[in-house]
Scaffold this motif. Structure first.
Motif, short mmCIF file in Angstrom:
data_model
loop_
_atom_site.label_atom_id
_atom_site.label_comp_id
_atom_site.label_asym_id
_atom_site.label_seq_id
_atom_site.Cartn_x
_atom_site.Cartn_y
_atom_site.Cartn_z
N LEU A 1 -1.61 6.47 -3.35
CA LEU A 1 -0.88 5.56 -2.46
C LEU A 1 -0.89 6.09 -1.03
O LEU A 1 -1.06 5.32 -0.07
CB LEU A 1 0.55 5.39 -2.96
CG LEU A 1 1.46 4.48 -2.11
CD1 LEU A 1 0.89 3.06 -2.04
CD2 LEU A 1 2.88 4.47 -2.67
N ALA A 2 -0.70 7.40 -0.89
CA ALA A 2 -0.75 8.01 0.44
C ALA A 2 -2.12 7.82 1.07
O ALA A 2 -2.24 7.50 2.27
CB ALA A 2 -0.41 9.49 0.35
N MET B 1 -2.43 4.29 2.30
CA MET B 1 -1.66 4.07 3.52
C MET B 1 -2.39 4.63 4.74
O MET B 1 -2.44 4.00 5.80
CB MET B 1 -0.27 4.69 3.39
CG MET B 1 0.63 4.01 2.37
SD MET B 1 2.23 4.86 2.15
CE MET B 1 2.91 4.69 3.80
N GLY C 1 -5.20 2.42 5.52
CA GLY C 1 -4.68 1.20 6.14
C GLY C 1 -4.37 1.39 7.61
O GLY C 1 -4.66 0.51 8.44
#
Length: 408
Positions: free
Chosen positions: A196-197, A200, A203
């Motif tokens: 997830l990190a 991010m 992104g």
């Protein structure tokens, strides 16, 4: 008329000198030189590994430095620069290069897919009888562009430029497949938080791209954090290099690999010599060394090295040449301009040089040091056979084609 011609010729010469080199031409030149240095690094590694200082060579590679050994720092961290360059090359070719249209993509894509599938199938046919060896199916599916272009460079102008371009684009498509294989087939346990990190961070880099940020340092800082997050996620850390490359802004600027208004071209141009002359040779020196003590000629007949060597030498030439010939026969594509079928076959042989990526995948596929050594022997045998045979075919086939070209 003679006076006018005399005045314009120097102008044309000056224009040619001032014209910025195309990205592909610069790429071919540096990869050719880097490939020759890579050959020297591989030979040196074999000499050192089988010399009295061999034990020290292996001890240094496996010496821990922080959380990783020296070898893992090379394979996981240093090689991320190699994969960053691979990602930049892929994006540049898709957006601004020789893979930017479907017509341009067809031949190298068909050749690369077939050139990955046939070696993998041949490997499985040979190695599947031994439990656990199926994990190495992807080892002979890769092409080492630096090594292959280095061999081709030894032939100079005997090889048409269209074949150099064909070999390069096949290897780039091949690299796309290899990256996908590493991400999907050689990932074990996934950490959801770290993944997830990583998403991010990627992104944020994407948003910077969309906002029109063209300075490179924010992307490079983000790429470093992305590498750490990917490494902690369980996916091989080098994939971070390819992911980071995908968000580097590119401005279409054909013929200008160092164009100031194209961040991707600037970064690729800056990374190229470091990867070609430092990163890949260090990787080759660290990974090509294998002690031959305890190994005999019969070692090549063991399922693992035989499957790898056969996949590279036989599978690659059948897959690549067969795809080009068949797609040409049914009218999907045409063979590279100015190249004869023997020259296309010689180029297909060079695609069997799988050194860098094959060794890399072999290290991911197996943990047993004995199996890793068998992989190295198979990769070296298959790559050397492909290099020698490809060089010989191209040199012999160049005589007639070269004469034809001079008459055109």
């Amino acid at each position: 008329m003679r006076k006018d011609h005399g005045q314009t010729a120097p102008v044309r010469t000056l224009v040619r000198k001032l014209r910025p080199p195309s990205a592909i031409r610069s790429f071919l030149h540096s990869e050719a030189a880097g490939g020759i240095i890579l050959m020297a690094a591989a030979v040196l590694a074999m000499i050192v590994a089988n010399s009295p200082v061999g034990p020290q060579y292996f001890a240094v590679l496996h010496h821990p430095v922080g959380p990783l050994s020296v070898l893992h720092w090379i394979d996981d961290a240093l090689m991320s620069l190699f994969f960053l360059l691979v990602g930049l090359e892929i994006k540049r070719e898709l957006v601004d290069g020789h893979l930017s249209t479907w017509a341009d993509r067809t031949l190298p894509t068909v050749a690369a897919i077939s050139g990955m599938a046939v070696p993998a199938l041949l490997y499985l046919v040979i190695a599947i009888r031994e439990p656990g060896l199926a994990r190495g199916w992807a080892i002979p599916s890769a092409t080492d562009i630096a090594f292959a272009i280095g061999v081709m460079a030894l032939l100079g102008r005997r090889v048409p430029a269209s074949l150099k371009l064909f070999l390069t684009t096949v290897a780039i498509v091949d690299d796309m497949g290899a990256v996908a294989v590493i991400a999907l087939a050689y990932t074990h346990q996934i950490s959801g938080v770290a993944l997830l990190a990583a998403a991010m961070i990627l992104g944020i880099l994407f948003v910077l791209n969309r906002l029109g940020v063209t300075r490179l340092w924010p992307y490079l800082a983000g790429a470093s954090l992305l590498w750490l997050a990917v490494w902690m996620s369980g996916i091989h850390a080098t994939i971070a290099g390819v992911l980071a490359a995908s968000v580097i802004p590119v401005r279409c600027s054909p013929g200008a690999p160092d164009a100031r208004d194209s961040p991707l071209h600037r970064l690729e141009h800056a990374l190229q010599p470091w990867v070609a002359f430092v990163v890949v040779p260090i990787f080759g020196f660290a990974n090509a060394g294998v002690s031959l003590a305890g190994f005999g000629a019969s070692t090549l007949l063991l399922p693992l090295p035989l499957g790898v060597a056969a996949g590279l030498f036989l599978g690659k030439q059948v897959g690549v040449f067969g795809a080009v010939w068949l797609s040409s026969r049914i009218g999907w594509t045409r063979r590279p301009a100015g190249a004869s079928w023997p020259q296309v076959y010689g180029t297909a042989l060079l695609c069997g040089i799988g050194f860098t990526m094959s060794l890399f995948i072999g290290g991911l596929a197996f943990d047993d040091p004995m199996l890793v050594d068998e992989v190295k022997i198979g990769v070296l045998a298959g790559s050397i056979l492909s290099a020698v045979a490809g060089y010989g075919v191209l040199r012999l086939s160049a005589t007639g084609s070269g004469a034809t070209a001079r008459h055109r």
